[in-house]
Design an enzyme around this catalytic site. Structure first.
Site, PDB file in Angstrom:
ATOM      1  N   PHE A 152       0.811  -1.222   0.000  1.00  0.00           N
ATOM      2  CA  PHE A 152       0.000   0.000   0.000  1.00  0.00           C
ATOM      3  C   PHE A 152       0.844   1.272   0.000  1.00  0.00           C
ATOM      4  CE2 PHE A 152      -2.709  -3.313   1.736  1.00  0.00           C
ATOM      5  CZ  PHE A 152      -3.909  -3.094   1.073  1.00  0.00           C
ATOM      6  N   CYS A 263      -0.990   3.194 -10.451  1.00  0.00           N
ATOM      7  CA  CYS A 263      -1.893   2.227  -9.804  1.00  0.00           C
ATOM      8  C   CYS A 263      -3.384   2.465 -10.061  1.00  0.00           C
ATOM      9  CB  CYS A 263      -1.635   2.194  -8.306  1.00  0.00           C
ATOM     10  SG  CYS A 263      -0.030   1.493  -7.907  1.00  0.00           S
ATOM     11  N   LYS A 266      -5.011   1.579 -13.655  1.00  0.00           N
ATOM     12  CA  LYS A 266      -5.023   0.155 -14.035  1.00  0.00           C
ATOM     13  C   LYS A 266      -5.773  -0.705 -13.010  1.00  0.00           C
ATOM     14  CE  LYS A 266      -0.730  -1.543 -11.920  1.00  0.00           C
ATOM     15  NZ  LYS A 266      -1.320  -2.470 -10.967  1.00  0.00           N
TER      16      LYS A 266
HETATM   17  P1  NAD Z   1       7.905  -1.280 -11.814  1.00  0.00           P
HETATM   18  O1  NAD Z   1       7.566  -1.358 -13.228  1.00  0.00           O
HETATM   19  O2  NAD Z   1       8.527  -0.039 -11.263  1.00  0.00           O
HETATM   20  O3  NAD Z   1       8.895  -2.480 -11.436  1.00  0.00           O
HETATM   21  C1  NAD Z   1       8.720  -3.814 -11.828  1.00  0.00           C
HETATM   22  C2  NAD Z   1      10.094  -4.436 -12.018  1.00  0.00           C
HETATM   23  O4  NAD Z   1       9.954  -5.842 -12.203  1.00  0.00           O
HETATM   24  C3  NAD Z   1      10.842  -3.924 -13.262  1.00  0.00           C
HETATM   25  O5  NAD Z   1      12.100  -3.412 -12.867  1.00  0.00           O
HETATM   26  C4  NAD Z   1      10.980  -5.170 -14.150  1.00  0.00           C
HETATM   27  O6  NAD Z   1      12.184  -5.188 -14.887  1.00  0.00           O
HETATM   28  C5  NAD Z   1      10.945  -6.276 -13.100  1.00  0.00           C
HETATM   29  N1  NAD Z   1      10.580  -7.599 -13.616  1.00  0.00           N
HETATM   30  C6  NAD Z   1       9.543  -7.940 -14.430  1.00  0.00           C
HETATM   31  N2  NAD Z   1       9.535  -9.275 -14.639  1.00  0.00           N
HETATM   32  C7  NAD Z   1      10.579  -9.789 -13.942  1.00  0.00           C
HETATM   33  C8  NAD Z   1      11.074 -11.120 -13.750  1.00  0.00           C
HETATM   34  N3  NAD Z   1      10.502 -12.180 -14.300  1.00  0.00           N
HETATM   35  N4  NAD Z   1      12.174 -11.287 -12.982  1.00  0.00           N
HETATM   36  C9  NAD Z   1      12.775 -10.216 -12.414  1.00  0.00           C
HETATM   37  N5  NAD Z   1      12.336  -8.944 -12.542  1.00  0.00           N
HETATM   38  C10 NAD Z   1      11.251  -8.733 -13.287  1.00  0.00           C
HETATM   39  O7  NAD Z   1       6.558  -1.628 -11.020  1.00  0.00           O
HETATM   40  P2  NAD Z   1       6.102  -1.089  -9.576  1.00  0.00           P
HETATM   41  O8  NAD Z   1       5.550   0.270  -9.682  1.00  0.00           O
HETATM   42  O9  NAD Z   1       7.176  -1.373  -8.587  1.00  0.00           O
HETATM   43  O10 NAD Z   1       4.859  -2.055  -9.310  1.00  0.00           O
HETATM   44  C11 NAD Z   1       5.036  -3.425  -8.991  1.00  0.00           C
HETATM   45  C12 NAD Z   1       3.723  -3.967  -8.463  1.00  0.00           C
HETATM   46  O11 NAD Z   1       3.380  -3.325  -7.237  1.00  0.00           O
HETATM   47  C13 NAD Z   1       2.513  -3.732  -9.386  1.00  0.00           C
HETATM   48  O12 NAD Z   1       1.662  -4.835  -9.308  1.00  0.00           O
HETATM   49  C14 NAD Z   1       1.864  -2.512  -8.795  1.00  0.00           C
HETATM   50  O13 NAD Z   1       0.492  -2.457  -9.064  1.00  0.00           O
HETATM   51  C15 NAD Z   1       2.089  -2.730  -7.322  1.00  0.00           C
HETATM   52  N6  NAD Z   1       2.101  -1.498  -6.522  1.00  0.00           N
HETATM   53  C16 NAD Z   1       2.736  -0.396  -7.000  1.00  0.00           C
HETATM   54  C17 NAD Z   1       2.778   0.757  -6.225  1.00  0.00           C
HETATM   55  C18 NAD Z   1       3.458   2.006  -6.721  1.00  0.00           C
HETATM   56  O14 NAD Z   1       3.240   3.062  -6.136  1.00  0.00           O
HETATM   57  N7  NAD Z   1       4.256   1.943  -7.774  1.00  0.00           N
HETATM   58  C19 NAD Z   1       2.161   0.773  -4.950  1.00  0.00           C
HETATM   59  C20 NAD Z   1       1.545  -0.382  -4.492  1.00  0.00           C
HETATM   60  C21 NAD Z   1       1.523  -1.522  -5.285  1.00  0.00           C
END
Ligand code: NAD
Length: 434
Positions: A152, A263, A266
């Site tokens: 969160f 977030c 999507k």
């Molecule tokens: P992001 O795109 O910043 O990071 C994702 C990372 O995962 C990338 O660096 C990518 O290269 C890596 N990746 C993808 N497939 C991979 C694999 N098979 N092995 C290793 N690395 C791999 O995404 P994010 O913003 O950190 O979001 C991640 C998740 O968290 C999402 O589901 C998002 O909805 C959720 N989330 C995001 C936030 C936010 O504020 N960004 C807050 C809460 C929840």
């Protein structure tokens, strides 16, 4: 306890670093080798306040390392977190689970001892069970459990949000997994933060239900702001009056150009699809998604109207490009909706953002004149738009606007200035719902 974080983006890097700050041994893994090399050299690939120092501290203490080798890291892990992206799937609005399932397959191949696989990514209800099936199929020989631990944190205040969360939600039906996760979050028990254990499905749904509710709240105050403009009321006073009611609460009652970010857009879309797949409908969320799209796509009309439809060759300065302050994240930022139609109408766009310029250049028109500071951005402009409420913009005085600008129109889509003062000093000032 040894922890592996698969995915070192906004969530994985912050969560992994914070777990190492709690005292655990953490390896942050990413398939993006460039990112991992940067991290190994002490360079932080994202902008997040306080992160660089915390990474450095824990690296030095030997608790935090980075790797692009999933296999080597997973072999020794007690808990493996999946924190990869779950973007909107092109064309249908479902959450794209490709990266989550790829990660699960990779993890399965390298499991060695009993391990808990935890999804931190936001995933639709039922994903935990699917991950379990994938792993069982590849490794019927291994003892493992799957848990859901949705995140969160908010970009911009991610470290504090992770270290002092309102709550932690954990979904699992395994006592062994509960034991390990309890150990992991012990530092939060000590500061009396609630850690709530539920089923996997409940945890998965709680995340979507929370984000959709916040999106509804933002859209609601945006619609109230529209009414305020028509009747001459002040939306901030309305919001204050509402927010003092404990049943409502004061947060997320700030009007603006429509929500964006990595977030809400999507996750609201994915929740609609989750309900539809089950033969139901979340009509409230559907309505909000549509309304927000329209709001974002129509904000530029306020600029056009302030310029009395004469946009061609007008110099418009955009202050702030990221979807909110204290982040360089451009995903679904309202600036992406407002700038292109103004360029199409012949405006000359100058833009400045304290940290998001290099990310913005990847997704915005090459015609934009990106500037290095506020003054060079607003000088000689006909109109200034405030798109992101960065603190440094709050300090700009009416005199600075008037001295530097060619015109005098300031459109403040984040309501950071005092309308009376701005107007008294001679600016043609527009804000939202006031
Ligand atoms: P992001 O795109 O910043 O990071 C994702 C990372 O995962 C990338 O660096 C990518 O290269 C890596 N990746 C993808 N497939 C991979 C694999 N098979 N092995 C290793 N690395 C791999 O995404 P994010 O913003 O950190 O979001 C991640 C998740 O968290 C999402 O589901 C998002 O909805 C959720 N989330 C995001 C936030 C936010 O504020 N960004 C807050 C809460 C929840």
């Amino acid at each position: 306890m040894k922890i592996v974080m698969i995915g070192s983006g906004y969530v994985g890097l912050v969560s992994g670093t914070c777990f190492s700050e709690f005292g655990f041994q953490v390896t942050c893994v990413d398939k993006d080798i460039k990112k991992i090399n940067q991290l190994k050299q002490g360079k932080i690939p994202i902008f997040e306040p306080g992160l660089e120092a915390l990474v450095e501290k824990n690296k030095k203490a030997g608790r935090l390392e980075f790797s692009s080798n999933i296999g080597k890291s997973v072999k020794k892990a007690d808990l493996v977190f999946i924190a990869v992206g779950t973007p909107e799937r092109r064309g249908d609005g479902h959450a794209d689970l490709r990266y989550v399932f790829e990660a699960a397959e990779e993890i399965a191949k390298h499991l060695n001892n009993y391990t808990v696989i935890v999804t931190k990514s936001t995933v639709p209800v039922g994903t935990g069970r699917k991950i379990s099936k994938i792993i069982k199929k590849i490794r019927p020989d291994i003892d493992f459990d799957v848990a859901s631990n949705p995140e969160f944190l908010r970009e911009g205040s991610a470290i504090n949000d992770f270290m002092r969360p309102d709550r932690v939600i954990v979904g699992t039906n395994s006592e062994k997994a509960i034991e390990k996760i309890n150990l992991l979050y012990r530092p939060l028990y000590l500061i009396e933060k609630p850690v709530i254990f539920t089923t996997i499905e409940t945890a998965e749904l709680t995340k979507y239900a929370s984000n959709a509710f916040l999106a509804i709240k933002i859209s609601y105050i945006n619609q109230i702001a529209d009414v305020c403009e028509k009747v001459g009321a002040n939306v901030h006073d309305v919001a204050k009056g509402m927010g003092l009611d404990n049943r409502i609460g004061s947060k997320f009652l700030h009007p603006g150009p429509g929500y964006g970010g990595s977030c809400f857009p999507k996750d609201t879309q994915a929740l609609i699809k989750i309900a539809e797949d089950l033969g139901g409908e979340i009509s409230l969320v559907k309505e909000v998604v549509n309304y927000n799209k329209i709001r974002k796509s129509e904000m530029h009309k306020r600029v056009v109207s302030a310029l009395e439809n004469k946009v061609k060759n007008k110099v418009i300065s955009i202050l702030g490009l990221s979807f909110k302050p204290e982040t360089d994240d451009m995903r679904e930022s309202p600036s992406l909706d407002i700038i292109p139609p103004l360029i199409k109408l012949g405006a000359i766009i100058k833009a400045y953002d304290p940290v998001a310029t290099s990310e913005a250049k990847k997704v915005l028109s090459k015609k934009i004149l990106f500037k290095k500071n506020v003054n060079t951005c607003i000088e000689n402009s006909d109109l200034v738009v405030i798109m992101t409420e960065w603190n440094e913009f709050r300090a700009i005085t009416p005199k600075t606007f008037l001295d530097l600008m060619k015109g005098n129109i300031v459109m403040d889509f984040r309501n950071i200035y005092d309308p009376d003062l701005m107007r008294k000093k001679g600016l043609n000032y527009f804000s939202i719902g006031r």
